[in-house]
Enzyme design. Structure first.
Site, PDB file in Angstrom:
ATOM      1  N   ARG A 278       0.799  -1.223   0.000  1.00  0.00           N
ATOM      2  CA  ARG A 278       0.000   0.000   0.000  1.00  0.00           C
ATOM      3  C   ARG A 278       0.841   1.287   0.000  1.00  0.00           C
ATOM      4  NH1 ARG A 278      -5.160   0.159   2.344  1.00  0.00           N
ATOM      5  NH2 ARG A 278      -4.641  -1.803   3.341  1.00  0.00           N
ATOM      6  N   CYS A 345     -25.724  -5.429  -8.589  1.00  0.00           N
ATOM      7  CA  CYS A 345     -26.920  -5.831  -7.859  1.00  0.00           C
ATOM      8  C   CYS A 345     -26.567  -6.321  -6.456  1.00  0.00           C
ATOM      9  CB  CYS A 345     -27.653  -6.920  -8.634  1.00  0.00           C
ATOM     10  SG  CYS A 345     -27.969  -6.401 -10.314  1.00  0.00           S
TER      11      CYS A 345
HETATM   12  N1  PLP Z   1       3.189  -9.034   3.589  1.00  0.00           N
HETATM   13  C1  PLP Z   1       2.197  -9.879   3.884  1.00  0.00           C
HETATM   14  C2  PLP Z   1       2.546 -11.234   4.402  1.00  0.00           C
HETATM   15  C3  PLP Z   1       0.862  -9.485   3.704  1.00  0.00           C
HETATM   16  O1  PLP Z   1      -0.129 -10.322   3.996  1.00  0.00           O
HETATM   17  C4  PLP Z   1       0.583  -8.181   3.201  1.00  0.00           C
HETATM   18  C5  PLP Z   1      -0.794  -7.703   3.017  1.00  0.00           C
HETATM   19  O2  PLP Z   1      -1.774  -8.265   3.353  1.00  0.00           O
HETATM   20  C6  PLP Z   1       1.654  -7.338   2.893  1.00  0.00           C
HETATM   21  C7  PLP Z   1       2.939  -7.790   3.103  1.00  0.00           C
HETATM   22  C8  PLP Z   1       1.457  -5.962   2.347  1.00  0.00           C
HETATM   23  O3  PLP Z   1       0.802  -5.137   3.226  1.00  0.00           O
HETATM   24  P1  PLP Z   1       0.694  -3.584   2.974  1.00  0.00           P
HETATM   25  O4  PLP Z   1       0.069  -3.375   1.638  1.00  0.00           O
HETATM   26  O5  PLP Z   1      -0.151  -3.091   4.077  1.00  0.00           O
HETATM   27  O6  PLP Z   1       2.072  -3.005   3.041  1.00  0.00           O
END
Ligand code: PLP
Length: 413
Positions: A278, A345
């Site tokens: 993210r 829907c």
């Molecule tokens: N690493 C693992 C094992 C994850 O499950 C996730 C996201 O679910 C991430 C990294 C990435 O998380 P983020 O997008 O919050 O940095």
């Protein structure tokens, strides 16, 4: 903070992606579509890289957040590795040229096929999450005479104070091994001939905007190290770095996080791995969509968009809020109960409720912001709707980086 630069913003009343007014794109490409800023992607990657420059971590981009090949290629060029959770993601990572030595494989339910592929490719770490998985990795490694590097995912019993559906670090969650099980498994692995225990990994959840849970994670790891006396070659701190979804919202203070990690790593000769998704891709993307109809019902104005929950599932799945912006700003406002919804829907197919929004009419375009992470990657063909196009902007230039699925392909699948 380190990530302030914003390449998707209002300029002279036009919502722009870098130097390009988004309404120009909306006229050119069939809506809905995702649009990304390359400059923003570079800015974010470098923000993470710079914040942690004293420890030079391996930054494994979490491909689940966005698996567009063109974006992955750009990240590879910047030096990123990959965090993958399926054979598909593993093959995409290697396809764009990311070295296996920069790939970590996470997930609680890796299949035999996935494990075999990861072993053969000699990925940096397979982060195992159960004793059964460890046994299987050992068995397959033995069969093909390889000594495989693995990590174990710790369940640190720390919750990230984030939405319950994206919190993974509590002891009642399915992820990782709790303290006692972790210690016991370490002992068992030391007797397995085809495994090298090189890593400890954690990931407590996503969209964490406060460093406190990370601090607790680091002490949980220290507790394990002190108990096992294992000198882990890699300490994989996962992802989870939170971003701001509104103008005034907070994002994780990377500088504070880096200070914690720098202190933690002192006197250890371990390499830090991060798995951010993210933070790197979230604010690079916007979903451009058209107002199909406006319907007044029960003192509400429903603004019905051509994008639905199949294109962007986060609001329906996580109650996530993505700010909606008109592509051309005016100063005439509509007041009352305004609800932006999709065409699907399902009553969960709604994006946001507003008390005040710029006057818009059928045929106008709006953009849902900060949709680069878990937008396209979580999308589906629900209601037999085609997957939509992805566009990249670089300065004033734009191009398609994934075509909209054709009706023919959709219908014959
Ligand atoms: N690493 C693992 C094992 C994850 O499950 C996730 C996201 O679910 C991430 C990294 C990435 O998380 P983020 O997008 O919050 O940095």
């Amino acid at each position: 903070s380190l990530n302030k630069m914003n390449y998707i913003r209002l300029r002279k009343n036009n919502l722009c992606v870098e130097n390009l007014p988004a309404h120009k794109l909306a006229k050119k490409y069939k809506t809905p579509f995702y649009c990304y800023s390359l400059a923003q992607l570079k800015n974010n990657y470098h923000a993470v890289n710079n914040a942690f420059k004293t420890i030079k971590p391996i930054i494994c981009f979490s491909i689940k957040s966005n698996s567009n090949l063109a974006l992955l290629k750009e990240l590879k060029k910047m030096g990123a590795g990959a965090d993958v959770v399926s054979i598909g993601e593993l093959l995409k990572a290697t396809k764009v040229g990311i070295s296996a030595k920069k790939i970590v494989f996470s997930g609680i339910g890796k299949t035999e096929e996935e494990i075999r592929m990861a072993i053969k490719k000699r990925v940096l770490l397979i982060n195992a999450e159960s004793e059964s998985e460890v046994n299987l990795i050992n068995k397959i490694s033995k069969k093909i005479s390889i000594k495989t590097s693995i990590g174990i995912r710790l369940n640190p019993n720390v919750t990230g104070k984030t939405h319950k559906k994206i919190s993974t670090g509590g002891k009642n969650e399915k992820f990782g091994l709790v303290y006692k099980d972790f210690i016991n498994l370490c002992k068992k692995i030391s007797k397995m001939k085809n495994l090298k225990l090189e890593g400890i990994s954690v990931h407590i959840g996503s969209q964490i905007t406060n460093v406190k849970p990370f601090k607790e994670v680091l002490s949980a790891i220290n507790k394990i190290i002190n108990k096992t006396k294992i000198n882990f070659k890699f300490i994989d701190l996962g992802g989870g770095m939170g971003i701001s979804y509104t103008k005034k919202g907070r994002q994780l203070n990377l500088k504070q996080y880096a200070q914690l990690v720098n202190k933690f790593i002192k006197n250890k000769n371990s390499k830090i791995i991060f798995e951010p998704g993210r933070f790197i891709i979230g604010n690079t993307g916007i979903l451009i969509t058209k107002v199909i109809y406006i319907k007044k019902s029960n003192a509400k104005n429903f603004i019905i968009l051509d994008a639905g929950m199949n294109n962007l599932m986060r609001p329906a799945l996580y109650d996530a809020h993505h700010q909606i912006l008109p592509l051309k700003k005016t100063n005439n406002f509509l007041k009352g109960n305004i609800e932006f919804v999709g065409p699907i829907c399902e009553s969960a197919d709604k994006f946001s409720k507003e008390k005040r929004f710029q006057k818009i009419k059928e045929g106008d375009f709006v953009g849902l912001t900060n949709v680069g992470a878990y937008g396209m990657s979580l999308s589906s063909n629900y209601n037999t709707r085609p997957t939509i196009a992805e566009i990249i902007v670089k300065g004033s230039k734009h191009k398609i980086i994934r075509k909209r699925q054709s009706l023919q392909n959709l219908v014959n699948n």
